[in-house]
Scaffold this active site. Sequence first.
Site, short mmCIF file in Angstrom:
data_model
loop_
_atom_site.label_atom_id
_atom_site.label_comp_id
_atom_site.label_asym_id
_atom_site.label_seq_id
_atom_site.Cartn_x
_atom_site.Cartn_y
_atom_site.Cartn_z
N CYS A 12 81.08 47.95 51.59
CA CYS A 12 81.84 48.71 52.29
C CYS A 12 83.55 48.76 51.34
CB CYS A 12 81.60 47.47 53.98
SG CYS A 12 82.16 45.65 53.26
N ASN A 15 83.95 44.17 51.52
CA ASN A 15 82.62 43.68 50.62
C ASN A 15 82.04 41.61 50.63
OD1 ASN A 15 80.64 42.11 47.51
ND2 ASN A 15 80.30 42.98 49.28
N CYS A 17 82.92 42.01 54.71
CA CYS A 17 81.45 41.34 56.15
C CYS A 17 80.87 41.87 56.29
CB CYS A 17 83.34 42.19 57.51
SG CYS A 17 84.13 41.34 57.68
N ARG A 18 80.74 44.31 56.43
CA ARG A 18 79.21 44.93 57.16
C ARG A 18 78.72 44.59 55.26
NH1 ARG A 18 83.13 49.47 58.21
NH2 ARG A 18 84.30 48.48 55.98
N SER A 19 78.99 44.77 53.95
CA SER A 19 78.15 44.49 52.96
C SER A 19 76.98 43.49 52.70
CB SER A 19 78.32 45.42 51.74
OG SER A 19 79.79 44.93 51.08
N ASP A 128 84.22 48.44 61.58
CA ASP A 128 84.29 47.95 60.41
C ASP A 128 84.89 46.55 61.47
OD1 ASP A 128 85.80 45.13 59.11
OD2 ASP A 128 87.60 47.15 58.18
P1 4NP Z 1 84.62 44.87 55.16
O1 4NP Z 1 85.34 44.70 55.77
O2 4NP Z 1 84.74 46.11 54.82
O3 4NP Z 1 83.46 45.18 56.14
O4 4NP Z 1 83.88 43.89 54.56
C1 4NP Z 1 86.87 44.52 55.75
C2 4NP Z 1 87.00 42.89 55.11
C3 4NP Z 1 88.68 43.09 54.64
C4 4NP Z 1 89.89 44.15 54.64
C5 4NP Z 1 89.18 45.42 55.51
C6 4NP Z 1 87.98 44.94 55.82
N1 4NP Z 1 91.12 44.26 54.25
O5 4NP Z 1 91.74 44.83 54.68
O6 4NP Z 1 90.79 43.17 54.15
#
Ligand code: 4NP
Length: 157
Positions: A12, A15, A17-19, A128
């Site tokens: 994702c 790294n 939340c989703r992944s 997201d």
């Molecule tokens: P992820 O979510 O891609 O599912 O881990 C996010 C985590 C952090 C951010 C964006 C999406 N960020 O903008 O810091």
Amino acid sequence: MAQQKTRVLMVCLGNICRSPMAEGILRHKAKEQGLDIETDSAGTSHWHEGEAPDRRAIQNLRERGIDIADLRARPFHHSDFQAFDYIFAMDSSNYENILQLARDDEERSRVRMIMNLVEGNENVSVPDPYYGGEMQFQRVYDMLDEATDVFLKEISL
Ligand code: 4NP
């Protein structure tokens, strides 16, 4: 001859939340089913490198008996194309970013949008949840639970 280990990388943006949720769900199910699967996850950014998953992701999975507190964020590297058989992107921008790093069709062929595992879910992104709340994390869980079930069926055939 021993069956070769299947190697799966979830990707994702951050790294955190989703992944890591996808990795944790797959790792949990593989263990339950006695399947020899190597799991890992990575981000297309290095923003959260070294960090544990978001506390909301940890909490969501803890309620289902899945522990991901040990995972640590790292960026996606070109070497991942060789280290993993399946590279699953959570959303279309992750997918495009990974493909930009691929050097040939063999590398490109390892990359898939994770929800394309689910029939009829053509190029659907896992949204997201970072700026969302519990409901968004629940939605991510539901989507990844379904996709990982299909994946495990697919590789067991
Ligand atoms: P992820 O979510 O891609 O599912 O881990 C996010 C985590 C952090 C951010 C964006 C999406 N960020 O903008 O810091």
